[in-house]
Design an enzyme around this catalytic site. Sequence first.
Site: not given
Lengths: 235, 235
Positions: B90, B122-123, B159, B194
């Site tokens: 997020g 991700s985050a 990413h 990714e």
Amino acid sequence: MKSLIIASTSTIHGSGPLEYLMDELRVHFKSVNEILFIPYARPGGISHEDYTTNIAKAFSAINISVKGIHQFDNPKKAIENAQGIFTGGGNTFVLVNQLYKNDVLNSIKKAITKGTPYLGTSAGSNICGLTMNTTNDMPIVYPPSFKTLGLVPFNINPHYLDPNPDSKHMGETRETRIKEFHGFNTQPVIGLREGSWIEVKGDHLTLRGKLEARIFEYGKAPYELPTNSDLDFLK
Amino acid sequence: MKSLIIASTSTIHGSGPLEYLMDELRVHFKSVNEILFIPYARPGGISHEDYTTNIAKAFSAINISVKGIHQFDNPKKAIENAQGIFTGGGNTFVLVNQLYKNDVLNSIKKAITKGTPYLGTSAGSNICGLTMNTTNDMPIVYPPSFKTLGLVPFNINPHYLDPNPDSKHMGETRETRIKEFHGFNTQPVIGLREGSWIEVKGDHLTLRGKLEARIFEYGKAPYELPTNSDLDFLK
């Protein structure tokens, strides 16, 4: 009277730095012989000296000389005495950090308010908004605050990009990011596409350039605004 | 023994959430019946409740139940007692802000150090690095610090995207942004594409997934590292 050009980018694809804006800048800076350049955003990590040299080259096309703020012992005085001010693009975090470090945000705001013509591109435009919370840049340094000049009553998202339907990348689109911004903030955001700018004359704001802008108001669906539209309603 | 999966993304193009990682997760969380999910990053502004529901659906495929940290009165205790922890993607600024607000960064670090298996995407992966200065996210809130867990001795860029030679957009490439980062910071950065992840077993770090990673060391030209490479040299 306040007089600003708040541009999405310095350079559009296939043309030189500031080339697409030169006719505007000739008028905007018509009574200016020398511009004070703020190179703090350092695109690609370029030095203040080299960045200023590049910008001086661009402005030589309209016979305006350029001096970098780093060439002055007293940056506040440099801003006070400037005939015109240009803050270039690069990294907004680096720019805002340096503006706080040198304690010049208020000086810039004062100079612009008393009528010194201002040009911002990219990061230099971002800082004209209420906060830098809608920058696209990587947070490579931690500035003391995200609060910026507030010369317009909204936030700016420069280099606005439409979603790419062919993308296989799972990162957020620009529109999603700004939607996320509105989960925590209520001010409007203007998505300025490359080649667009906001013209400020006194208290009057107008969208300029060839393209539409995308407007994000809190609690509303985003929408397109045609060029030459009045932006005074955005509050 | 520390046991982490630090993944670039939760989802790869054309497959469901965590689908590409499920075989790994079955092993990683083999002694876990219930995972503590940290939904603070709120992708697209989704609520903690809805985000947790989505993740519970994904983990039902391997018969693991999911509880959100927001469902506990005491988030520190929830972390201490967790059988396994997953921090989802997020907005990294929103995530880090909430982790500081609830004062749980140390609790997470302690739990992982004593052996609680951890998954980040991700985050949730970004926070495993030294700082969040190499996130791609928009700074929609101002966290008290950019310092993160430091469970690996470098920064992570999830990413990771290669430059697009066809782009007409004048914004910076990812590589330029990380180069700018190294104008102000010296720790290495791993650009995780990714589908890639870092596997941490005790003090041993390995690149996993099908793709190469791009490594950015201070003062060196960036280079590619093949999958299954040892990452222990990165310091």
